[in-house]
Design a protein around this motif. Structure first.
Motif, PDB file in Angstrom:
ATOM      1  N   THR B  52       0.731  -1.412   0.020  1.00  0.00           N
ATOM      2  CA  THR B  52       0.056  -0.262   0.143  1.00  0.00           C
ATOM      3  C   THR B  52       0.939   1.227  -0.116  1.00  0.00           C
ATOM      4  N   GLN B  91      -9.101   0.765  -1.296  1.00  0.00           N
ATOM      5  CA  GLN B  91      -9.442  -0.475  -0.555  1.00  0.00           C
ATOM      6  C   GLN B  91     -10.991  -0.321  -0.358  1.00  0.00           C
ATOM      7  N   ASP B 167      -5.803  -0.869  -5.068  1.00  0.00           N
ATOM      8  CA  ASP B 167      -5.481  -1.366  -3.749  1.00  0.00           C
ATOM      9  C   ASP B 167      -6.385  -2.538  -3.213  1.00  0.00           C
ATOM     10  N   GLU B 168      -6.067  -3.990  -3.339  1.00  0.00           N
ATOM     11  CA  GLU B 168      -6.735  -4.876  -3.059  1.00  0.00           C
ATOM     12  C   GLU B 168      -8.179  -4.695  -3.345  1.00  0.00           C
TER      13      GLU B 168
END
Ligand SMILES: Nc1ncnc2c1ncn2[C@@H]1O[C@H](COP(=O)(O)OP(=O)(O)O)[C@@H](O)[C@H]1O
Ligand SMILES: [Mg+2]
Lengths: 268, 339
Positions: B52, B91, B167-168
């Motif tokens: 991240t 995320q 991000d994920e």
């Protein structure tokens, strides 16, 4: 049956409590229209709207009312700005002494008004600041800030850091982010906090007593009238006005914040 | 430094430390990597390995403690996040709760001063692209997790970024939805030709979607390469363990089985079960894990456990049985050092 009696008892208690709370207010309204002006006689010997006109023509009432409105308006504005900034700082940034700042911000409302009043009075004396509208405003701002702070801080916590970053990521500068993301999310809280602050300032007596010079705000004027009555029902007419002016914003604030909590900041 | 292919993002010995200078948390520790334009680049690693932070260094929400990040050849240090040609899918999606889906998607163009009609048309077009036509008037609260994820994607893509950071993005979705979104993301990336930098801790996701994968550990990139490189030739024990595809053989075990006296990796698919004594090594079956098309048979050998992946068509040994294990000589891959 048993299960019926218990709620009945409770209901009676509740009604008694409510009556105890609200009947005196009703009495104020009734005496505003009485024909008897020397003492509070029950039942009133007769009813008249004469005192409304009398009140309207009393310049001291207008002076007090105008002072109270001005003080409440300015204190509320100061509180909206400083309270919002404090809430933003405490909820957004992590800094040394944050807990202490939180405590210091909400302390004025926990302290008895008389302490705040004496403290401010000594401070003004020390600083040789003459008592004036300004000193009353400063006194009121201490607790108005708390009200605004308390209302907005919870909203600020709901604005996630990634929401602000998303705004910047999408090309917004700091000002645009404030206008398009922060403000819409705290708007109802600001409105509610502002109204509560206004109402609190409008009927404040204790701090005002210590920070006012020769001037009288509406509540102070009423106290003086009660001690040295000239036309007793005039005080009641004014009291009626105070009830209306303070109750409306508080009710509005109540409904605004109640609606705001379940729609998660979607309200306008 | 002249390069054959243009680099969208380049990390030049980048370090990002948090906390006190005396004992810093080395979130990113000397990362150097180039991400070519139009590439689907995955950053893979366990939680806390610095993925991240790397993404935030690209978007500009973090500054390098040392080193440089170049975006399309330009040093990025002086460029604030709102002026970078990159957009992020956060995320937690980070949708604006007070705006409708359409206004969420139109937010970027609105900040850029695009007029209402044009930006709403662009938003509708993007919503159609992520299969959310007709949802424009809803508030984000009235959407499912998968739909919010698509809105976040549309909101980023409407700005035509040259690099999209994710991000994920699929972390919060259930398995079926996640697999569907993986395919959609991949085909979206191919049709738009945008560089994707995709953070995940799911090795399957990284290997199946990415053109190139960087495996992170402790703020460092331990291996960077194609999914085949990572899967078949893990460079360190950490990669082999984390990608989970291969057996790790200690130098003793490797030597005992006729390989080099080094740490080596061995894919389960390369291992065949034989009669006891007929293979390179003999052991007893410790456990069987049925996985549908294959069964993973773990065999305890004198030098440590080895796992063979046996296709469903082949017979399975009983638990506790003694079996031999065999593999082609070139299936063993040497790895670096002891770590
Ligand atoms: N703002 C920060 N302050 C302090 N430490 C941080 C901060 N951001 C990340 N870290 C630390 O840096 C390391 C890497 O974090 P991160 O990049 O979020 O990893 P990942 O995304 O791979 O899980 C972690 O140990 C994390 O605790
Ligand atoms: Mg992370």
């Amino acid at each position: 049956m048993r299960s019926d009696r218990a709620p009945l008892g409770l209901r009676i208690a509740a009604f008694a409590g409510l009556a105890f709370l609200h009947l005196p207010i009703l009495l104020i309204f009734v005496y505003a229209f009485t024909t008897e002006d020397k003492s509070y006689q029950w039942p009133p010997p007769g009813f008249t709207t004469h005192w409304l006109g009398v009140t309207w023509n009393r310049p001291d009432v207008w002076e007090a009312l105008s002072l109270s409105l001005r003080v409440a308006a300015i204190s509320t504005c100061i509180a909206l700005i400083l309270g919002t900034l404090a809430a933003a700082a405490v909820s957004r940034a992590a800094f040394w002494g944050r807990e202490a700042v939180t405590l210091l911000v909400i302390l004025p409302i926990a302290l008895p008004g008389i302490i705040t009043g004496i403290a401010l009075r000594s401070a003004f004396n020390l600083g040789e600041i003459p008592f004036s509208t300004l000193t009353i405003v400063l006194g009121h701002a201490t607790f108005c800030i708390v009200v605004v702070y308390n209302n907005t801080v919870a909203r600020f916590r709901r604005i996630s850091g990634s929401m602000l970053e998303a705004s910047a990521d999408l090309g917004a500068n700091g000002f645009q982010t404030f206008a398009h993301v922060v403000l819409p999310n705290i708007a109802t809280a600001l409105l509610a906090g502002g109204m509560l602050a206004f109402a609190l300032s409008f009927d404040e007596v204790i701090v005002t007593t210590f920070t006012a010079g020769q001037q009288a705000t509406l509540p102070i004027w009423m106290l003086e009238e009660l001690v040295r009555p000239r036309q007793r029902p005039v005080t009641n007419v004014v009291a009626m006005v105070v009830v209306i002016v303070t109750a409306l914003p508080i009710l509005a604030a109540y409904y605004l914040t109640r609606g705001g909590t379940d729609t998660a900041g979607s309200g306008k | 430094m002249p390069l054959a292919t243009p680099l969208a993002v380049e990390f030049d010995n980048v370090t990002r430390h948090f906390g006190p200078a005396g004992a810093p948390v080395r979130a990113v520790d000397g990362v150097s990597v180039g991400i070519t334009e139009g590439c689907f680049f995955a950053m893979l690693g366990p939680s806390g390995s610095g993925k991240t932070t790397c993404l935030r260094l690209i978007s500009g929400f973090e500054r390098p403690t040392s080193g440089h990040i170049r975006i399309f050849g330009q040093n990025s240090e002086a460029i604030p996040p709102n002026r970078r040609p990159v957009n992020t899918v956060f995320q937690d999606y980070a949708l604006f709760p007070h705006l409708t889906v359409r206004d969420n998607v139109a937010y970027g163009p609105r900040m850029a001063g695009v007029d209402r009609r044009t930006r709403h048309a662009a938003a509708e077009e993007m919503l159609a692209l992520v299969k959310l036509s007709g949802y424009g008037d809803r508030k984000p609260a009235a959407l499912s997790g998968g739909q919010r994820q698509r809105v976040a994607l549309a909101r980023a893509l409407v700005n035509r970024p040259r690099v999209l950071l994710l991000d994920e993005p699929l972390g919060a979705l259930d398995l079926k939805l996640r697999e569907a979104m993986q395919e959609e993301l991949k085909s979206l990336q191919q049709s738009l030709g945008i560089t994707f930098v995709f953070v995940t801790h799911d090795q399957g996701e990284a290997l199946s979607m990415a053109d190139r994968v960087a495996v992170f550990n402790d703020g460092k990139i331990v291996q960077e390469g194609t999914p085949q490189d990572i899967y078949e030739r893990p460079r360190t024990r950490f990669v082999a363990d984390f990608v989970g595809s291969a057996n790790v053989l200690s130098p003793e075990l490797s030597a005992r089985a006729g390989g080099p006296a080094r740490w080596t990796s061995l894919r389960g698919e390369a291992v065949a079960l034989t009669a006891p004594g007929a293979g390179r090594i003999t052991g007893t079956v410790r456990s069987l894990r049925y996985m549908g098309a294959v069964t993973r048979v773990t065999v305890a050998t004198p030098g440590g456990d080895l796992t063979a992946t046996v296709p469903a068509a082949l017979p399975l040994p009983a638990q506790g049985a003694t079996v031999g294990l065999h593999w082609p000589a070139d299936a063993l891959h040497e790895m670096e050092g002891g770590a």
